[in-house]
Design a protein around this motif. Sequence first.
Motif, PDB file in Angstrom:
ATOM      1  N   GLY A   1      44.001  89.837  16.089  1.00 21.22           N
ATOM      2  CA  GLY A   1      44.041  91.270  15.239  1.00 21.22           C
ATOM      3  C   GLY A   1      45.608  91.358  14.665  1.00 21.22           C
ATOM      4  N   THR A   2      46.677  91.227  15.270  1.00 19.80           N
ATOM      5  CA  THR A   2      47.830  91.258  14.866  1.00 19.80           C
ATOM      6  C   THR A   2      48.581  90.102  14.354  1.00 19.80           C
ATOM      7  OG1 THR A   2      49.104  91.329  17.043  1.00 19.80           O
ATOM      8  CG2 THR A   2      48.318  93.485  15.877  1.00 19.80           C
ATOM      9  N   HIS A   3      47.942  89.095  15.113  1.00 20.66           N
ATOM     10  CA  HIS A   3      48.373  87.642  14.922  1.00 20.66           C
ATOM     11  C   HIS A   3      47.458  86.847  13.993  1.00 20.66           C
ATOM     12  CE1 HIS A   3      51.173  87.940  18.114  1.00 20.66           C
ATOM     13  NE2 HIS A   3      50.545  88.285  18.932  1.00 20.66           N
ATOM     14  N   SER A   4      47.964  85.681  13.345  1.00 19.60           N
ATOM     15  CA  SER A   4      47.225  85.181  12.290  1.00 19.60           C
ATOM     16  C   SER A   4      46.328  84.150  12.959  1.00 19.60           C
ATOM     17  CB  SER A   4      48.266  84.179  11.533  1.00 19.60           C
ATOM     18  OG  SER A   4      48.910  83.162  12.263  1.00 19.60           O
ATOM     19  N   SER A   5      46.285  84.065  14.102  1.00 24.03           N
ATOM     20  CA  SER A   5      45.282  83.106  14.900  1.00 24.03           C
ATOM     21  C   SER A   5      44.456  83.570  16.103  1.00 24.03           C
ATOM     22  CB  SER A   5      45.993  81.723  15.241  1.00 24.03           C
ATOM     23  OG  SER A   5      46.984  81.807  16.188  1.00 24.03           O
ATOM     24  N   LYS A   6      43.340  83.170  16.489  1.00 26.07           N
ATOM     25  CA  LYS A   6      42.935  83.609  17.698  1.00 26.07           C
ATOM     26  C   LYS A   6      43.645  83.219  19.029  1.00 26.07           C
ATOM     27  CE  LYS A   6      37.998  83.126  16.143  1.00 26.07           C
ATOM     28  NZ  LYS A   6      36.636  82.789  16.459  1.00 26.07           N
ATOM     29  N   ARG A   7      43.723  84.109  19.802  1.00 28.06           N
ATOM     30  CA  ARG A   7      44.503  83.822  20.956  1.00 28.06           C
ATOM     31  C   ARG A   7      44.236  82.447  21.586  1.00 28.06           C
ATOM     32  NH1 ARG A   7      48.759  83.509  22.711  1.00 28.06           N
ATOM     33  NH2 ARG A   7      48.894  82.829  25.020  1.00 28.06           N
ATOM     34  N   SER A   8      45.374  81.666  21.808  1.00 29.87           N
ATOM     35  CA  SER A   8      45.238  80.175  22.092  1.00 29.87           C
ATOM     36  C   SER A   8      44.889  80.058  23.629  1.00 29.87           C
ATOM     37  CB  SER A   8      46.268  79.678  21.535  1.00 29.87           C
ATOM     38  OG  SER A   8      47.772  80.246  22.111  1.00 29.87           O
ATOM     39  N   MET A   9      44.899  80.940  24.616  1.00 29.47           N
ATOM     40  CA  MET A   9      45.103  80.685  26.007  1.00 29.47           C
ATOM     41  C   MET A   9      43.448  81.024  26.157  1.00 29.47           C
ATOM     42  SD  MET A   9      48.300  82.709  27.351  1.00 29.47           S
ATOM     43  CE  MET A   9      50.057  82.298  26.961  1.00 29.47           C
ATOM     44  N   ASP A  10      42.414  79.866  25.780  1.00 25.23           N
ATOM     45  CA  ASP A  10      40.965  80.012  26.025  1.00 25.23           C
ATOM     46  C   ASP A  10      40.887  79.561  27.624  1.00 25.23           C
ATOM     47  OD1 ASP A  10      40.655  81.382  23.828  1.00 25.23           O
ATOM     48  OD2 ASP A  10      40.434  79.389  22.733  1.00 25.23           O
ATOM     49  N   PHE A  11      41.570  80.085  28.433  1.00 22.81           N
ATOM     50  CA  PHE A  11      41.037  79.770  29.981  1.00 22.81           C
ATOM     51  C   PHE A  11      41.509  78.320  30.339  1.00 22.81           C
ATOM     52  CE2 PHE A  11      40.114  84.073  29.963  1.00 22.81           C
ATOM     53  CZ  PHE A  11      39.295  84.494  29.075  1.00 22.81           C
ATOM     54  N   LYS A  12      42.100  77.636  29.536  1.00 22.94           N
ATOM     55  CA  LYS A  12      42.208  76.182  29.717  1.00 22.94           C
ATOM     56  C   LYS A  12      43.697  75.753  30.574  1.00 22.94           C
ATOM     57  CE  LYS A  12      38.332  74.694  28.136  1.00 22.94           C
ATOM     58  NZ  LYS A  12      38.319  74.080  27.046  1.00 22.94           N
ATOM     59  N   GLY A  13      44.365  76.941  30.698  1.00 27.98           N
ATOM     60  CA  GLY A  13      45.527  76.979  31.318  1.00 27.98           C
ATOM     61  C   GLY A  13      46.787  76.789  30.309  1.00 27.98           C
ATOM     62  N   GLY A  14      47.799  76.708  30.890  1.00 25.00           N
ATOM     63  CA  GLY A  14      49.025  76.813  29.788  1.00 25.00           C
ATOM     64  C   GLY A  14      50.008  75.800  30.414  1.00 25.00           C
ATOM     65  N   PHE A  15      50.961  75.462  29.504  1.00 23.14           N
ATOM     66  CA  PHE A  15      52.098  74.457  30.044  1.00 23.14           C
ATOM     67  C   PHE A  15      53.415  74.748  29.461  1.00 23.14           C
ATOM     68  CE2 PHE A  15      54.511  70.722  28.928  1.00 23.14           C
ATOM     69  CZ  PHE A  15      54.900  70.310  30.052  1.00 23.14           C
ATOM     70  N   PHE A  16      54.221  75.078  30.192  1.00 26.01           N
ATOM     71  CA  PHE A  16      55.550  75.446  29.356  1.00 26.01           C
ATOM     72  C   PHE A  16      56.249  74.071  29.150  1.00 26.01           C
ATOM     73  CE2 PHE A  16      60.119  76.929  30.462  1.00 26.01           C
ATOM     74  CZ  PHE A  16      60.361  77.149  29.202  1.00 26.01           C
ATOM     75  N   ALA A  17      56.488  74.132  27.853  1.00 29.01           N
ATOM     76  CA  ALA A  17      57.133  72.787  27.207  1.00 29.01           C
ATOM     77  C   ALA A  17      58.590  72.389  27.741  1.00 29.01           C
ATOM     78  CB  ALA A  17      57.514  72.613  25.637  1.00 29.01           C
ATOM     79  N   ASP A  18      59.405  73.683  27.822  1.00 35.75           N
ATOM     80  CA  ASP A  18      60.758  73.433  28.656  1.00 35.75           C
ATOM     81  C   ASP A  18      61.843  72.586  27.952  1.00 35.75           C
ATOM     82  OD1 ASP A  18      62.596  74.279  30.239  1.00 35.75           O
ATOM     83  OD2 ASP A  18      61.891  73.300  32.000  1.00 35.75           O
ATOM     84  N   GLN A  19      61.717  72.624  26.657  1.00 37.53           N
ATOM     85  CA  GLN A  19      62.400  71.650  26.086  1.00 37.53           C
ATOM     86  C   GLN A  19      64.025  71.463  26.413  1.00 37.53           C
ATOM     87  OE1 GLN A  19      63.824  72.476  21.967  1.00 37.53           O
ATOM     88  NE2 GLN A  19      63.603  74.597  22.223  1.00 37.53           N
ATOM     89  N   PHE A  20      64.566  72.351  26.950  1.00 35.71           N
ATOM     90  CA  PHE A  20      66.117  72.321  27.295  1.00 35.71           C
ATOM     91  C   PHE A  20      66.397  71.615  28.543  1.00 35.71           C
ATOM     92  CE2 PHE A  20      65.972  76.136  24.785  1.00 35.71           C
ATOM     93  CZ  PHE A  20      67.369  75.694  24.038  1.00 35.71           C
ATOM     94  N   GLU A  21      65.241  71.757  29.603  1.00 35.09           N
ATOM     95  CA  GLU A  21      65.366  70.846  30.971  1.00 35.09           C
ATOM     96  C   GLU A  21      64.502  69.786  31.042  1.00 35.09           C
ATOM     97  OE1 GLU A  21      68.110  71.970  32.435  1.00 35.09           O
ATOM     98  OE2 GLU A  21      68.010  73.982  31.141  1.00 35.09           O
ATOM     99  N   ASN A  22      63.118  69.662  30.278  1.00 35.70           N
ATOM    100  CA  ASN A  22      62.547  68.690  30.378  1.00 35.70           C
ATOM    101  C   ASN A  22      62.870  67.215  29.782  1.00 35.70           C
ATOM    102  OD1 ASN A  22      60.091  66.817  30.386  1.00 35.70           O
ATOM    103  ND2 ASN A  22      58.711  68.470  29.674  1.00 35.70           N
ATOM    104  N   LEU A  23      63.159  66.489  30.741  1.00 33.74           N
ATOM    105  CA  LEU A  23      63.766  65.000  30.291  1.00 33.74           C
ATOM    106  C   LEU A  23      62.875  64.287  29.360  1.00 33.74           C
ATOM    107  CD1 LEU A  23      65.616  64.041  33.534  1.00 33.74           C
ATOM    108  CD2 LEU A  23      66.466  64.944  31.420  1.00 33.74           C
ATOM    109  N   ALA A  24      61.478  64.722  28.901  1.00 28.78           N
ATOM    110  CA  ALA A  24      60.911  64.198  28.141  1.00 28.78           C
ATOM    111  C   ALA A  24      61.584  64.135  26.744  1.00 28.78           C
ATOM    112  CB  ALA A  24      59.329  64.656  27.724  1.00 28.78           C
ATOM    113  N   ASN A  25      62.307  65.197  26.534  1.00 31.68           N
ATOM    114  CA  ASN A  25      63.072  65.308  25.380  1.00 31.68           C
ATOM    115  C   ASN A  25      64.168  64.030  25.160  1.00 31.68           C
ATOM    116  OD1 ASN A  25      64.914  66.207  23.525  1.00 31.68           O
ATOM    117  ND2 ASN A  25      65.035  68.312  24.124  1.00 31.68           N
TER     118      ASN A  25
END
Length: 540
Positions: free
Chosen positions: A208-232
């Motif tokens: 409704g207020t966002h340009s896309s459908k809600r992205s959390m379709d019950f598949k879970g979420g993952f916090f990228a954590d770019q500041f502390e994630n050493l994948a960066n």
Amino acid sequence: MAPPSRAAGAAVTALSLIAMLSYIILNKSRSRSKSSSRKATHKKPRRGLVAAIGNTPLIRINSLSDATGCEILGKAEFLNPGGSVKDRVAVKIIEEALESGALAPGGVVTEGSAGSTAISLATVAPAYGCKCHVVIPDDAAIEKSQILEALGATVERVRPVSITHREHFVNIARRRALEANELASERQKSSQTSNYINQLKGCELATGTHSSKRSMDFKGGFFADQFENLANFRAHYDGTGPEIWEQVGEKLDAFVAGAGTGGTVAGVSRFLKEKKSSIKCFLVDPPGSGLFNKVTRGVMYTREEAEGRRLKNPFDTITEGIGINRMTENFKMAALDGAFQGSDREAVEMSRYLLKNDGLFLGSSSAMNCVGAVKVAQQMGPGHTVVTILCDSGMRHLSKFYNNQYLSQYSLTPSASGLEFLGLSADEKNENDFKPDKKIEVNYVFSEALSSSLNLDLYDEELLSEDSEEDYLIEIPVSEQVACLEGGKRPKLETNLPYLVPDHVLLQEDLDDFLYDTNEISGEENLIEIDISMGSIRHS
């Protein structure tokens, strides 16, 4: 009591079973180990959009190279598909999360970002079948939010507060991932089909207020954590650093970049140092950031200045994406030899200078990196090769960094004609190759009564038109006067008028560009009399 023979037989049987089970378990373990090893060694090659990320060209920044006498090269990261260096980080974070199982296919990646990382995640996530939810500070350039929404990401804009505050954009993004995981868990336990999206706390996550459908379709979420994630860090240690080494190699003398998460400067510096320990690696830090103090003095801030104790947003800078007042896990990996401070004025002027002279339309952090490159070149001297990162283009900075009306509020309206804001001549030329058509010679008679520097008002009718009445000033240092007086000598100054500009007072370093000769004082012919009371003379 069982007979001894039966007891012995039972023991043998038990031992046989144990041996057989151990053999089976060991074989399975080895099989698993080999399988895991094969996966690590033979990773699936990247295809499609993500295959185009990285291997960016290294551009010679002609104007800065010519001005400093160094080879100043910029890694053109703005040519990545998502438009910035953060594309590398987005790919690395998502791939490692999918491989470890922390992110499920079809899940949502959440991140708190000032813009570029968020845009890269929103660009890359669909290529892996994932969605993106971004929390962004509301003082970031509005076009970044617009780009994110156009890419289909869900965007939350929040007020900037300290990282210790619950409502800091990074902390909110972390909660969104946890909430998505809670919903996924509930979905598994229940067959109800009602809309759980509205149960998420503190944010309208439904359509409704966002340009896309809600992205959390019950598949879970993952916090990228770019500041502390050493994948960066690993994205640059495994990618950007090796690319720079391959492109420059042994000729490289120095690397410099700013730091937000710290991943770029850490990954690149660590790799380059391992390849060649003599390469100097530097940080360039904007106003309000504590990293300069951390690198140069070992102390980031006083207790009163620590994040969480400030009454307002700690960053007093218009540059976006760099500058921080805490040590991230990524920055801790950096191998630095020193740091430079850059100002907003320098970043703004540099951006306009590069646009005018090189056709490079760069963002604020890229401009600051180029400021750092010039400062490194000035410190090291001519003949060195310096590399920096051109993080993103100016397209994401139109409403602030490239908006003169906005800049005028902070007295940052660009006005420089050249690189004078960094102490370099406004009109850089190779003076060794400059051959003027006409020269004049001026002979000076010094008086012991002259205790301060001597201003000479030169006027040459042959070189100036009748309508031109400009006065040309040259400042002769007192030390030069004293040396001549003590030796009974007078200097002969052979100077080129094209180097002089009206009302310009030459400094000591300018005088080094002129040719001096000493002649014994003999006779009065051709000597110019000095009127001490007037403080100037006219050469006819």
